[in-house]
Each structure stands twice: as C-alpha cells, then as structure tokens.
Design an enzyme around this catalytic site. Structure first.
Site, PDB file in Angstrom:
ATOM      1  N   TYR A  44       2.551  10.640  14.557  1.00 16.29           N
ATOM      2  CA  TYR A  44       2.516   9.180  14.557  1.00 16.29           C
ATOM      3  C   TYR A  44       2.941   8.667  15.936  1.00 16.29           C
ATOM      4  CZ  TYR A  44       2.664   9.539   9.421  1.00 16.29           C
ATOM      5  OH  TYR A  44       2.421   9.850   8.107  1.00 16.29           O
ATOM      6  N   HIS A  78       2.173  18.592   6.956  1.00 15.99           N
ATOM      7  CA  HIS A  78       1.402  17.357   6.882  1.00 15.99           C
ATOM      8  C   HIS A  78      -0.007  17.610   6.349  1.00 15.99           C
ATOM      9  CE1 HIS A  78       0.974  13.242   9.148  1.00 15.99           C
ATOM     10  NE2 HIS A  78       0.633  13.156   7.885  1.00 15.99           N
ATOM     11  N   SER A 129       0.958   5.069   1.314  1.00 17.48           N
ATOM     12  CA  SER A 129       0.005   3.959   1.120  1.00 17.48           C
ATOM     13  C   SER A 129       0.005   3.456  -0.324  1.00 17.48           C
ATOM     14  CB  SER A 129      -1.402   4.373   1.536  1.00 17.48           C
ATOM     15  OG  SER A 129      -1.463   4.694   2.903  1.00 17.48           O
ATOM     16  N   LEU A 155       0.533   0.634  -1.328  1.00 12.97           N
ATOM     17  CA  LEU A 155      -0.037  -0.715  -1.337  1.00 12.97           C
ATOM     18  C   LEU A 155      -1.486  -0.703  -0.861  1.00 12.97           C
ATOM     19  CD1 LEU A 155       3.009  -2.674   0.154  1.00 12.97           C
ATOM     20  CD2 LEU A 155       2.439  -2.267  -2.251  1.00 12.97           C
ATOM     21  N   ARG A 173      -2.782   0.650   1.850  1.00  9.76           N
ATOM     22  CA  ARG A 173      -2.796   0.265   3.267  1.00  9.76           C
ATOM     23  C   ARG A 173      -2.797  -1.259   3.432  1.00  9.76           C
ATOM     24  NH1 ARG A 173      -5.395   5.148   3.017  1.00  9.76           N
ATOM     25  NH2 ARG A 173      -4.594   6.682   4.487  1.00  9.76           N
ATOM     26  N   GLY A 174      -2.077  -1.900   2.530  1.00  9.15           N
ATOM     27  CA  GLY A 174      -1.917  -3.347   2.578  1.00  9.15           C
ATOM     28  C   GLY A 174      -2.943  -4.125   1.792  1.00  9.15           C
ATOM     29  N   LEU A 223      -3.812  -4.117  -1.336  1.00 11.63           N
ATOM     30  CA  LEU A 223      -3.381  -4.599  -2.643  1.00 11.63           C
ATOM     31  C   LEU A 223      -2.442  -5.794  -2.558  1.00 11.63           C
ATOM     32  CD1 LEU A 223      -2.852  -1.163  -4.413  1.00 11.63           C
ATOM     33  CD2 LEU A 223      -4.791  -2.719  -4.659  1.00 11.63           C
TER      34      LEU A 223
END
Length: 341
Positions: free
Chosen positions: A57, A134, A213, A215, A217-218, A220
């Site tokens: 990241y 990962h 994730s 949500l 990736r936002g 929802l």
C-alpha cells in the site's frame, strides 16, 4: 472511548472494529499524509485499535517496481507514540503496485523473511501482531509459505499468522502447519462468494474473519460518485464502471433500512457483516477504511447496531440485485479465492 474486543483465532484479541489503512495512501487518489495521521489518531481515540496495512500500500517510489511501504511508514508515525494501544496487521506477497494492472506474487521462504524485515524496519517496531500472506504465489505450496511464516513466530518477529483470499482447501492446508488467527477476504452485502466454502471452513477451524471492503469500497454508503470512480482504480471494476447506475438499487435497500434505524448507510452495511458472521458462527471484525476522522466515529457506531430479522432478510436479498463481479478486470480470475475454488 473504548470498543468491545473480539477473539479471533489463535488467541488474538482485537477491537470489534478495525481500520483499513490503504485508503490513507494514494490508491484512490491523492492524499495528505498529515491528514492520514490525524485520522489514525482519531481511530485510536474512538477505540478502533486494530490497524491494518500492507507493504504494497502506498505511493510508488520513483525507479522501483516493488512494494513501496509508504503506508507502513505513515502508520509508523502513530505507532511511535501509541504502540501499546495497537494490534497491528500487515501483509506481504504482492510484488507489484496496487492498481497498476501488474500483480506478481512471491511466497518463497527467502522473500517471506525479507518482506518481514522490511516491514518491521518501516513500521519501527520489533514484532508484528498479525502477519498476513496477502496473495498466494500459486506455484509455491501454501504449506511452504506458512512454514516460513511460522519461523518468524518462533523468532518473536510475528505473534499471529493470517491469510488473505485463500480457498477453504488452502486454509485447511495452512492450518495444519501453524494455527491461523484470521482470514482476510472481501465480504459485504454485495460480495458474498466466500460464504460458499471459506466462511464455513473458517468456522470449523476456529479461524476469525476480517472482511476488507465491508462497505463495498464505499459504494454501499451511497457517497461514491461516477466522477470519483472515473479518477481511481475503481474504474477497472465492472460493477463500478459498467453497472454503476444499476447497482444503486442495492444502495436504496441499505438506505431504507438505515432510515428505519435512524442510522447511516455505512452503519447498516457494517451491522450486516456482524450479523452474517454471527449466523455462520465465525468471529468477524470488519476493517473499513476512510480518510475522514468523523467517518471513523460513525463506523464505530455499527458495533452496537442490531438488525431485525426482516431488515436482515431484505439486505440479504439485495445481494441478488448486484450486477458485475467483484474481481477487477486487470487481474486474473485466480486473484481472489472464488477464482480458485
């Protein structure tokens, strides 16, 4: 402020809600590191003390192709003063850049050890609380990778082991080598494929689930716009790029339930994850990410939110409205567990 704790596998206690650090780096657009530090402090102040990062990241370093580790370095700024408050998770295995379309992996012993040393250095700590593989290097047996990870536990560099996006069979093979504390996979109202095999096997083996994730990736939350999608890696996922408007029907259901509970859409989406984990009998700690301090506090409110059976059923049914798969178009089908089941 404090939150209840959850016991994952292998005796690992963490806050009932975690924080996914990826969004604090430039994966979904440019960020300000100082703002990221403030958000992390707000998370700890709100009792969200389970922090999640990965060596891959962050902002790519000029002239390099491997993991940049800049997200780990950002979190290190918080750990410098508040290490005792944090259960810290990081990951290794992806050797390309997130969102670049190039996703090579490594899981050989030499790389596992090298990656761990690099993460410890960047984080400025002596021990990683939860160390995840990962992604698998598919031509290296998972037992070989986990055996290398187990050496790190024996040496005191890592406390607990985790796996991300593994199949049920891979999880069982890994757990035969060393106890696994958690599986981190995408799990939400609109990403439920792991329920077919992975979640039941985790429950059987006493392994916790850490949904990333949660949500969507936002999506929802109802706050993601088409303009934002076009400017980020989200444009490479069909359910955002090709089915953005059609998938608003899922958000409509979440909003309806939120209005009934005087809650936010994000809180309802997270409450569904907790309810689903309970239904399968698996300890579940979602790790939503955000750049906003006030969103951290909002998300923490989901820990005590309860859905009625009718509300839960309506949210379950919303999964059938989703159009487009959860895999990104730049990655092969075997990049996520459902592609290998």
């Amino acid at each position: 402020m404090s939150l209840p704790t959850t016991l994952l596998g292998d005796g690992l206690h963490v806050s009932a809600l975690g924080f996914g650090g990826m969004a604090l780096s430039d994966v979904y657009g440019a960020t300000d590191p100082d703002d990221g530090v403030r958000t992390l402090h707000a998370a700890l102040d709100a009792g969200v003390t389970f922090l999640d990062t990965a060596d891959v990241y962050g902002t790519p370093r000029e002239g390099t192709t491997g993991p940049s580790g800049t997200n780990e370095e950002l979190i290190a700024r918080v750990l410098a003063d508040r290490r005792d408050e944090v259960a810290l998770a990081t990951k290794f295995g992806i050797t390309g850049q997130v969102g670049s379309g190039v996703t090579p992996t490594r899981g050989d012993r030499d790389y596992v050890r090298q990656a761990c040393e690099n993460s410890l250095r960047r984080l400025g700590i002596d021990t990683i609380d939860l160390y995840y593989m990962h992604r698998r290097q598919l031509d290296v047996p998972i037992t070989e990778t986990v055996a290398a990870m187990a050496e790190l536990v024996a040496e005191g560099k890592v406390r607990h082991l985790g796996l991300s996006e593994v199949t049920a069979t891979e999880l069982a093979e890994a757990a035969a080598v060393h106890p696994i504390a958690a599986v981190q996979s995408e799990w939400s109202i609109w990403s439920r494929d792991i329920e077919a095999h992975v979640v039941p096997r985790a429950a059987e083996l006493g392994v916790g689930l850490v949904p990333y994730s949660p949500l969507g990736r936002g999506f929802l939350t109802g706050t993601v716009t088409a303009d934002r999608v076009a400017q980020t890696m989200l444009s490479k996922q069909p359910r955002f790029a090709e089915h953005f408007d059609a998938n608003q029907t899922v958000v409509d259901v979440v909003r309806e339930v939120a209005a009934e509970l005087d809650a936010t859409a994000a809180q309802v989406a997270l409450a569904w994850v907790y309810a689903q984990g309970a239904a399968y009998g698996v300890p579940t700690v979602p790790i939503p990410g955000t750049r906003s301090a006030h969103r951290v506090v909002e998300n923490a409110g989901a820990v005590s939110l309860r859905l009625s059976p009718d509300q839960k059923a309506r949210l379950d049914a919303a999964a059938g409205l989703v159009q487009g798969g959860r895999n990104f178009s730049f990655a092969t089908d075997d990049w996520i567990s459902s592609g290998r089941e």
